[in-house]
Design a protein around this motif. Sequence first.
Motif, short mmCIF file in Angstrom:
data_model
loop_
_atom_site.label_atom_id
_atom_site.label_comp_id
_atom_site.label_asym_id
_atom_site.label_seq_id
_atom_site.Cartn_x
_atom_site.Cartn_y
_atom_site.Cartn_z
N ASN A 502 -38.26 -25.11 -36.44
CA ASN A 502 -38.03 -24.75 -35.04
C ASN A 502 -38.46 -23.30 -34.87
O ASN A 502 -37.72 -22.37 -35.21
CB ASN A 502 -36.55 -24.94 -34.69
N TYR A 503 -39.72 -23.11 -34.36
CA TYR A 503 -40.29 -21.78 -34.22
C TYR A 503 -40.56 -21.47 -32.76
O TYR A 503 -40.65 -22.38 -31.92
CB TYR A 503 -41.62 -21.66 -34.99
N PRO A 504 -40.77 -20.19 -32.44
CA PRO A 504 -41.25 -19.84 -31.10
C PRO A 504 -42.64 -20.44 -30.85
O PRO A 504 -43.38 -20.76 -31.78
CB PRO A 504 -41.30 -18.32 -31.12
N GLU A 505 -43.04 -20.56 -29.58
CA GLU A 505 -44.33 -21.16 -29.25
C GLU A 505 -45.49 -20.32 -29.78
O GLU A 505 -46.51 -20.85 -30.22
CB GLU A 505 -44.46 -21.30 -27.72
N GLN A 506 -45.32 -19.00 -29.78
CA GLN A 506 -46.37 -18.12 -30.27
C GLN A 506 -46.01 -17.61 -31.66
O GLN A 506 -44.85 -17.33 -31.96
CB GLN A 506 -46.54 -16.91 -29.34
N ASP A 507 -47.04 -17.51 -32.52
CA ASP A 507 -46.82 -16.97 -33.86
C ASP A 507 -46.70 -15.45 -33.80
O ASP A 507 -47.22 -14.80 -32.87
CB ASP A 507 -47.97 -17.36 -34.79
#
Length: 622
Positions: A502-507
């Motif tokens: 579960n990561y943010p949309e942007q790296d």
Amino acid sequence: MNKQKDFTFFSKLMACANMGWWKANLATLSYECSEHIAELLGLDKTGIISFEDFDKRILKGEQHLTAIYALGVLQIPESVYLLDTKRGAVWVRSKVCFKETDEEGNTIVYGIVEIQDAPDMASAYQALQYSERLLRKIFKHLPVGIELYNKNGILMDLNDKELEMFHVDKKEDILGINIFDNPIFPEEMKKRLRNNEDADFTFRYDFSKVGQYYPNSKKEGTIDLVTKVTTLYDDNHNPVSYLLINADKTETTVAYNKIQEFEEFFELVGDYAKVGYVHYNILSGQGYAQKSWYRNIGEADGTPLSEIFGIYRHFHPDDRESMIRFLEDARKGAAVKFNHEIRVLRADGAYTWTHVNLLVKKYAPQDNIIELIGINYDITELKETEEKLVKARDKAEASDRLKSAFLANMSHEIRTPLNAIVGFSSLLASTEDVAEKELYNSLISHNNELLLNLINDVLDLSKIESGYLELHPNWFNLAELLNESVAEYACQVPSGIELRTNYPEQDFLVDLDRLRIKQILNNFLSNSLKNTTRGHIEVFYEIDSCCVRIGVSDTGRGIAQNMREKIFERFEKVDSFAQGAGLGLSICKSIVDKMNGRILIDSQLGIGSTFVIELPCQSVQV
């Protein structure tokens, strides 16, 4: 007028008043007593008794002889003594009234006598005489000089200290001089003396200026005098004499300076060592205490001791009770020593420690004296050191126990993969089945990895203990690193468990030590896999302007409340039978501390756990 009748009447009246009369003949050395006195002494009808026989009847008195026989010329007209009578020992007060000469030229002395029913009046008389003698003795030996002048300024008397101070050989050489002729005595003081004004003053007495005023053995030199002059009055407030008190200022000043020096030194020692002293009378409420004594028990300097003893407003309630109990016992004479460590409440609400020692120095309640001496000293630092030593000892003992357990675990943890490697290596050489070879190779590889991880943990622990743990921050893509760890553990996930991210949309690129972040994440993943049998394991991260949060959550068995802090200690494991040496989380915490971050944990038994590291860092969106 009937003289005989009057005589009989007055004799009876005096007898009713417990009084009688006597007549002393100095020629025959005998007394003739009234009927009441004769009956008391057991005399015959003549009532005559010799001086010698009467003296034998005296048991106790100021004179060992009767007033008449001892004084002869009647210098003292009254005396008190204890007389042996038919009624037993009786206090008697005898008073000379007058004397006359009879027809034969003999001196006859007449007097009256009072029989005391109790010794009160006699005791008072004796006390008065004793006080007079005591006063004379004090006057003679007082360590300050005293001069007594009559109202015309003529010297009537002086004490021994005065003779010593002014170097006079004997009193007779100086009696009779006039203070108003004294060439050294200040004129202003002479004026005030004539006006009957009291005065205190200091002046320098120069012996070279004495001249012929009085004979003395010192012809030069000076002394600095502190002098007090006062006028003495009679009952009608008429001035009758002058009293001068002289003290050598040099001796007084030296003594005072020594006392001041000692007090300052003692205060300095008390302040430095945090030791205080008190001297206190329980019954009168009077006493003295050092500043450091007040400070050690949380009181303001100068607070009346009677407002402290028995109240102790700043003491812990339990300690206050024990102190009050001691004071009550000391009043009763049932306790003489008190030795306790007391908790003192300070203005900031914290307690400090003071060691209190009290000793009953003098117990004389009949004289209104129960005298206490007390010493206290602040032992807060000692208590803190003691507490640290106890904690260090407990920690050392716990560490020793854990290390023993660690060695036992290490032998087990190392032996387990080694046995698997050796065993499956032997089977690999003897089998021809391709599927079995692949299985054996997989198991050997897995145990090699376990053994390598164990050795790495031990090496990391060694670096941490020796202080050589180093960080090498660099920019990297955080999502890629997390995906790399997830991919490595994907093959170890049992069926029925979902491993997800579960990561943010942007790296984001972050400036951290890549290897140490991966080491922490791998440890979190490894622990979740060991403790999760159903549900999911999720890897996530969040980034804000100043820090990054990386975490792993699972739906495993969870951690008990009392174990949440302990699991970060070395060699500690939630399940002692689970695989691992109990070093991973301890190493993770040390790494996070080194990065100036923190580890957060949220866990519930039977529901799952979430481990998060929060690290300050720079970040850039890709």
